[in-house]
Scaffold this motif. Structure first.
Motif, PDB file in Angstrom:
ATOM      1  N   LYS A   1      -8.637   1.348   2.795  1.00 10.48           N
ATOM      2  CA  LYS A   1      -7.866   2.101   1.651  1.00 10.48           C
ATOM      3  C   LYS A   1      -7.186   1.952   0.832  1.00 10.48           C
ATOM      4  O   LYS A   1      -7.096   2.445  -0.055  1.00 10.48           O
ATOM      5  CB  LYS A   1      -6.641   2.525   2.605  1.00 10.48           C
ATOM      6  CG  LYS A   1      -6.676   3.345   4.183  1.00 10.48           C
ATOM      7  CD  LYS A   1      -5.808   3.971   4.927  1.00 10.48           C
ATOM      8  CE  LYS A   1      -4.338   2.879   5.287  1.00 10.48           C
ATOM      9  NZ  LYS A   1      -3.483   3.032   6.266  1.00 10.48           N
ATOM     10  N   ALA A   2      -6.936   0.188   0.655  1.00  8.62           N
ATOM     11  CA  ALA A   2      -6.811   0.098  -1.187  1.00  8.62           C
ATOM     12  C   ALA A   2      -7.762   0.095  -1.587  1.00  8.62           C
ATOM     13  O   ALA A   2      -7.400   0.801  -2.775  1.00  8.62           O
ATOM     14  CB  ALA A   2      -6.091  -1.058  -0.999  1.00  8.62           C
TER      15      ALA A   2
ATOM     16  N   GLN B   1      -3.748  -3.388  -6.649  1.00 10.18           N
ATOM     17  CA  GLN B   1      -4.314  -4.573  -6.375  1.00 10.18           C
ATOM     18  C   GLN B   1      -3.589  -6.244  -6.058  1.00 10.18           C
ATOM     19  O   GLN B   1      -4.342  -6.905  -5.272  1.00 10.18           O
ATOM     20  CB  GLN B   1      -4.390  -5.016  -7.875  1.00 10.18           C
ATOM     21  CG  GLN B   1      -5.166  -4.203  -8.667  1.00 10.18           C
ATOM     22  CD  GLN B   1      -5.098  -4.734 -10.476  1.00 10.18           C
ATOM     23  OE1 GLN B   1      -4.242  -4.952 -11.107  1.00 10.18           O
ATOM     24  NE2 GLN B   1      -6.341  -4.638 -11.242  1.00 10.18           N
ATOM     25  N   ASN B   2      -2.312  -5.575  -5.484  1.00 10.63           N
ATOM     26  CA  ASN B   2      -1.468  -6.597  -4.838  1.00 10.63           C
ATOM     27  C   ASN B   2      -1.937  -6.380  -3.474  1.00 10.63           C
ATOM     28  O   ASN B   2      -1.922  -7.667  -2.632  1.00 10.63           O
ATOM     29  CB  ASN B   2      -0.275  -6.126  -4.915  1.00 10.63           C
ATOM     30  CG  ASN B   2       0.509  -7.002  -6.265  1.00 10.63           C
ATOM     31  OD1 ASN B   2      -0.019  -7.722  -6.724  1.00 10.63           O
ATOM     32  ND2 ASN B   2       1.467  -6.586  -6.189  1.00 10.63           N
TER      33      ASN B   2
ATOM     34  N   MET C   1      -3.490  -9.426  -1.190  1.00  8.70           N
ATOM     35  CA  MET C   1      -3.220 -10.087   0.508  1.00  8.70           C
ATOM     36  C   MET C   1      -4.234  -9.946   1.453  1.00  8.70           C
ATOM     37  O   MET C   1      -4.273 -10.998   2.647  1.00  8.70           O
ATOM     38  CB  MET C   1      -2.148  -9.554   0.776  1.00  8.70           C
ATOM     39  CG  MET C   1      -0.865  -9.431  -0.182  1.00  8.70           C
ATOM     40  SD  MET C   1       1.269  -8.693  -0.148  1.00  8.70           S
ATOM     41  CE  MET C   1       1.816  -9.710  -1.088  1.00  8.70           C
ATOM     42  N   ASP C   2      -5.089  -9.201   1.414  1.00  6.43           N
ATOM     43  CA  ASP C   2      -5.428  -8.131   2.285  1.00  6.43           C
ATOM     44  C   ASP C   2      -7.522  -8.171   1.539  1.00  6.43           C
ATOM     45  O   ASP C   2      -7.157  -6.558   1.221  1.00  6.43           O
ATOM     46  CB  ASP C   2      -5.323  -7.664   2.952  1.00  6.43           C
ATOM     47  CG  ASP C   2      -6.122  -7.123   4.469  1.00  6.43           C
ATOM     48  OD1 ASP C   2      -7.706  -7.684   4.239  1.00  6.43           O
ATOM     49  OD2 ASP C   2      -6.135  -6.471   5.375  1.00  6.43           O
TER      50      ASP C   2
ATOM     51  N   TYR D   1       0.269  -1.122  -0.028  1.00  9.24           N
ATOM     52  CA  TYR D   1       0.266  -0.308  -0.325  1.00  9.24           C
ATOM     53  C   TYR D   1       0.897   1.317   0.050  1.00  9.24           C
ATOM     54  O   TYR D   1       0.679   2.416  -0.517  1.00  9.24           O
ATOM     55  CB  TYR D   1      -1.339   0.238   0.774  1.00  9.24           C
ATOM     56  CG  TYR D   1      -1.882   1.292   1.190  1.00  9.24           C
ATOM     57  CD1 TYR D   1      -2.586   1.657   0.338  1.00  9.24           C
ATOM     58  CD2 TYR D   1      -1.420   2.718   2.393  1.00  9.24           C
ATOM     59  CE1 TYR D   1      -3.479   2.376   0.246  1.00  9.24           C
ATOM     60  CE2 TYR D   1      -1.751   3.901   2.388  1.00  9.24           C
ATOM     61  CZ  TYR D   1      -3.208   3.538   1.014  1.00  9.24           C
ATOM     62  OH  TYR D   1      -4.456   4.873   1.523  1.00  9.24           O
ATOM     63  N   GLN D   2       1.285   0.929   0.917  1.00 10.81           N
ATOM     64  CA  GLN D   2       2.821   2.735   0.952  1.00 10.81           C
ATOM     65  C   GLN D   2       3.386   2.621  -0.404  1.00 10.81           C
ATOM     66  O   GLN D   2       3.677   3.379  -0.641  1.00 10.81           O
ATOM     67  CB  GLN D   2       3.807   2.087   2.110  1.00 10.81           C
ATOM     68  CG  GLN D   2       3.031   1.895   3.524  1.00 10.81           C
ATOM     69  CD  GLN D   2       4.213   2.179   4.624  1.00 10.81           C
ATOM     70  OE1 GLN D   2       5.623   1.825   4.747  1.00 10.81           O
ATOM     71  NE2 GLN D   2       4.090   2.138   5.966  1.00 10.81           N
TER      72      GLN D   2
END
Length: 202
Positions: A110-111, A99-100, A104-105, A79-80
């Motif tokens: 936020k993503a 998207q990664n 993963m979560d 995300y960062q």
């Protein structure tokens, strides 16, 4: 070494302002040898490669960031990275990184929001809708998710669908101001005056 790295970084910025991309690349690479953990430097270098049309080197730079910084392999790390890539105008790479995160979560709010906004800015309203529908399925009790889905529907001109999403957001959280405003806006556009009056009185 830190002071030398600062000189390299500053020199790179100067050459960037002068649009001397190749010299800027050279100084950015020098700085990276001294600061291999500097995420912003990797993104700046990738951006510079993009400027000169060296897309292979741009891609390799982004991959090198992930390899050199294993912590970036976490959802938060991706995300960062995505946020930094977006900040530097590397939108396609940012999309992949967001998207990664989601892979993963599946509940990383936020993503989803950042990716949805990025799609919207590119005029890809349907992709934004699909993304937020996916999130609404993961978090059906999250009022803000339904509000954002309603907003995406409204942007796409799908007012009936927007109405349903805003209603659900308002039902889940009657104190969510933006859901309230979105609901009223769509009702007014659909000329559903009775419900407008009812909500205003309530």
């Amino acid at each position: 070494a830190p002071s030398v790295a600062k000189v390299y970084v500053h020199s790179g910025r100067v050459y960037m302002r002068c649009e001397d991309w190749h010299k800027a690349i050279d100084f950015c690479k020098r700085a990276l040898t001294l600061q291999p953990d500097n995420t912003a430097l990797y993104c700046r270098l990738a951006n510079l490669y993009n400027q000169v049309g060296n897309y292979k080197a741009e891609s390799k730079t982004v991959h090198a960031l992930l390899q050199n910084q294993p912590d970036k392999a976490t959802a938060e790390g991706h995300y960062q990275l995505a946020s930094t890539l977006e900040q530097y105008g590397l939108y396609e790479q940012a999309i992949v990184a967001y998207q990664n995160v989601i892979a993963m979560d599946a509940t990383f709010l936020k993503a989803y929001y950042a990716l949805g906004e990025l799609f919207a800015q590119q005029g890809k309203q349907i992709k934004t809708i699909e993304l937020l529908r996916q999130l609404a399925a993961e978090l059906p009790a999250e009022a803000t998710v339904h509000y954002r889905l309603g907003r995406a529907y409204r942007r796409a001109g799908l007012l009936e669908e927007a109405l349903l999403s805003f209603r659900e957001a308002f039902r889940l959280d009657p104190e969510l101001h933006w859901a309230h405003m979105g609901l009223l806006d769509v009702l007014l556009q659909l000329e559903q005056w009775a419900e407008v009056v009812q909500i205003c009185r309530g």
